[in-house]
Motif scaffolding. Structure first.
Motif, short mmCIF file in Angstrom:
data_model
loop_
_atom_site.label_atom_id
_atom_site.label_comp_id
_atom_site.label_asym_id
_atom_site.label_seq_id
_atom_site.Cartn_x
_atom_site.Cartn_y
_atom_site.Cartn_z
N ARG A 164 -2.17 8.16 4.29
CA ARG A 164 -3.58 8.37 4.63
C ARG A 164 -4.20 7.05 5.08
NH1 ARG A 164 -2.50 10.07 -0.10
NH2 ARG A 164 -3.71 8.39 -1.08
N THR A 166 -7.13 6.02 4.20
CA THR A 166 -7.77 5.40 3.03
C THR A 166 -6.76 4.62 2.20
OG1 THR A 166 -7.50 7.50 1.87
CG2 THR A 166 -9.66 7.06 2.89
N ASP A 170 -7.16 0.65 1.33
CA ASP A 170 -7.21 0.19 -0.06
C ASP A 170 -6.19 -0.91 -0.36
OD1 ASP A 170 -9.24 1.96 -0.59
OD2 ASP A 170 -7.92 3.51 -1.41
N GLU A 235 -10.58 15.00 13.28
CA GLU A 235 -9.94 14.05 12.37
C GLU A 235 -10.34 12.61 12.69
OE1 GLU A 235 -6.04 15.55 10.35
OE2 GLU A 235 -5.69 15.32 12.50
N ARG A 238 -13.60 11.92 11.18
CA ARG A 238 -13.55 11.62 9.75
C ARG A 238 -13.10 10.17 9.49
NH1 ARG A 238 -12.08 17.25 9.35
NH2 ARG A 238 -9.84 16.84 9.54
N LEU A 239 -12.24 9.65 10.34
CA LEU A 239 -11.86 8.24 10.21
C LEU A 239 -13.07 7.34 10.41
CD1 LEU A 239 -8.49 8.08 12.21
CD2 LEU A 239 -8.82 8.53 9.79
N GLN A 241 -16.16 8.15 9.92
CA GLN A 241 -17.04 8.33 8.78
C GLN A 241 -16.56 7.50 7.59
OE1 GLN A 241 -19.95 9.87 8.64
NE2 GLN A 241 -20.20 9.32 6.48
N THR A 242 -15.26 7.45 7.39
CA THR A 242 -14.70 6.63 6.31
C THR A 242 -15.07 5.16 6.50
OG1 THR A 242 -12.84 8.12 5.91
CG2 THR A 242 -12.55 5.83 5.26
N LEU A 243 -14.93 4.67 7.71
CA LEU A 243 -15.28 3.27 7.98
C LEU A 243 -16.76 3.03 7.81
CD1 LEU A 243 -13.03 2.52 11.09
CD2 LEU A 243 -12.74 1.65 8.77
N GLU A 245 -18.78 4.60 5.76
CA GLU A 245 -19.08 4.61 4.34
C GLU A 245 -18.66 3.31 3.66
OE1 GLU A 245 -17.01 8.06 3.11
OE2 GLU A 245 -18.55 9.48 3.81
N ARG A 246 -17.65 2.66 4.21
CA ARG A 246 -17.17 1.40 3.64
C ARG A 246 -17.83 0.18 4.28
NH1 ARG A 246 -11.33 1.54 1.48
NH2 ARG A 246 -11.03 3.71 0.86
#
Length: 509
Positions: A164, A166, A170, A235, A238-239, A241-243, A245-246
């Motif tokens: 993934r 994420t 991490d 998809e 969503r990547l 969005q992940t960035l 949020e971080r």
């Protein structure tokens, strides 16, 4: 300038020697170096490369497609740069992906110029260069380079594999910049009616290009392809969005494209635009002016030198791609670099789809300009999409093996004789082709009418016929300089589309 100050501190310390600086002063120098290194790392952008499998131009909302819904790609195009003439080096997965990673024309990759081959150990790739020379964390998920074998390399040339995105984020250390390859398997066949229905795509709304029959079976096939394009787009969203949020999205350059054209007859594994032209959008907040459309020709081999430049790594001389920075961030006084008025492409063996085991594949080269597409078929006696005579195939039951099995292929086969228009469409995709093809894109944008023997185009044919081999020789193409042993019959490790049986074809008759 900042790096120069850090270097100056080091030089002073070395010149004065251990006794020339007090302990506190040496500590101050080291702290300044540490701070500078952290600042340099923070200034280098992250790189997110989202690469689809078999996604061709112009199948995105930003290009005016009336059916497919691609809000993520459209956002990147609206807030970044949209390229309208982006092409791959080769319309086959393995060589195309290898060319992107190496920043080189596919024919320079030895066995990896072919599908299901081995990646050469001595070819440098941009992820490794970014990791080794600029401290980037690199990785990929799903489909990286391939399909094929990586030899003695410790991991895929696209980077170490992660389940993934994420998980990859991490495991980084601190503010380490990253270069991540998101390799979707969409929109590769096979397709699902259920996904298309879930996506709400109506086959009645799709545009059927003139090289395919406009019938319900083909419309459903295209709609099912669109469903996977939309899933890929979601998809990637969503990547992002992940960035976001971080808190890392703003310092990330995002590139979204496909490895070659769509998997339909006369598309994938062909040098027509349906096989070689791909979507491309590049988004880079605060650096790239939003909403620009770039019509210069670019090749996806240009991405590797671009990524190296933004990562502060010198571009190796062997890379044939050109950095896109002159197009992405043109200075106030400099015009974008010229020379982007054509693109050269080609293919070697896609699958071992011929009738003789001694035939390596169907080698072709092409020169694409504003107005013309010139194609040189080196072995016109071979089948361009593989033999239709599956009982004679060198590979057991291999059947038109350079075209993926699916409803559109089945329909064309079932109607290959009888009605003249359908027979013509079948032959355009699967019949043998002359040594030279020439298409006038001003009147024939879908490249269906070969004018190579038309006297009115004799001068154009001569001019392009001389220019193509000249360009190929300059770029060390083994076909042009007479050194092609690794291109002809390298090992093949995959399968091949095979005869599906009469019962499968019956519904399409």
């Amino acid at each position: 300038m900042k790096r120069l100050w850090a270097l100056l501190f080091v030089c002073i310390a070395l010149y004065l020697g251990p006794g020339g600086l007090h302990a506190q002063e040496r500590q101050d120098v080291q702290e300044r170096q540490d701070v500078q290194e952290r600042q340099d790392v923070q200034e280098r952008p992250n790189i997110l490369f989202a690469f689809a499998d078999d996604w061709g131009y112009p199948h995105a909302g930003a290009y005016g497609d009336p059916t497919v819904n691609t809000p993520t790609f459209d956002r990147l195009a609206a807030e970044g740069v949209l390229f309208t003439r982006a092409f791959v080096s080769s319309p086959s997965c393995t060589p195309s992906r290898g060319a992107v990673l190496a920043g080189q024309d596919f024919w320079r990759l030895g066995a990896a110029a072919n599908l299901w081959s081995t990646f050469p150990e001595d070819v440098e790739v941009y992820p490794s260069l970014l990791a080794e020379r600029s401290g980037y964390a690199v990785g990929h998920t799903r489909k990286g380079w391939g399909p094929g074998r990586i030899g003695d390399r410790s991991h895929n040339p696209a980077g170490p594999a992660f389940d993934r995105f994420t998980q990859f984020l991490d495991q980084r250390s601190g503010d380490q910049p990253f270069a991540f390859w998101f390799g979707s398997h969409d929109p590769h066949r096979t397709y699902s009616d259920s996904l298309r229905r879930a996506m709400g795509i109506d086959p009645a709304t799709v545009e059927v290009p003139p090289m395919l029959p406009d019938v319900p079976a083909v419309r459903r096939d295209i709609a099912n392809y669109y469903a996977e394009v939309q899933r890929f787009d979601r998809e990637v969203g969503r990547l992002l969005q992940t960035l976001a949020e971080r808190g890392e999205l703003k310092n990330t350059i995002v590139v979204m494209s496909g490895d070659h054209g769509w998997p339909f007859p006369r598309g994938k594994a062909n040098l027509y635009d349906a096989g070689t032209r791909v979507p491309l959008a590049i988004w880079w907040p605060d650096r790239v002016e939003a909403g620009r459309t770039i019509s210069e020709f670019v090749n996806l081999t240009d991405l590797a030198p671009t990524f190296l430049e933004v990562g502060g790594v010198p571009v190796p001389e062997e890379m044939t791609g050109q950095s896109l920075m002159d197009l992405l961030v043109p200075s106030e006084h400099d015009r974008p670099e010229r020379g982007r008025d054509y693109v050269v492409m080609g293919r070697e063996r896609h699958t071992p789809a011929q009738e003789s085991p001694n035939d390596g594949g169907y080698p072709v080269r092409a020169l694409r300009t504003d107005d013309y597409l010139y194609i040189r078929n080196y072995y016109p006696d071979r089948w361009p999409a593989g033999t239709p005579h599956y009982r004679r195939a060198a590979t057991n039951n291999g059947w038109l093996g350079d075209t993926d099995n699916g409803p559109t292929k089945f329909y064309l086969w079932a109607h290959r004789s009888g009605r003249s228009r359908l027979q013509e469409l079948y032959e355009q995709s699967f019949a043998k082709r002359p040594a030279v093809e020439l298409y006038d894109l001003r009147s024939d944008p879908h490249q269906l009418h070969n004018v190579a023997t038309d006297p009115d185009y004799a001068e154009v044919r001569k001019r392009l016929g001389e220019r193509l081999p000249t360009l190929l020789r300059r770029r060390d193409d083994p076909r042009a300089i007479g050194t092609n042993p690794t291109l002809d019959r390298p090992p093949y490790f995959g399968g091949i589309p095979s005869w599906p049986g009469d019962s499968t074809l019956t519904p399409y008759r």
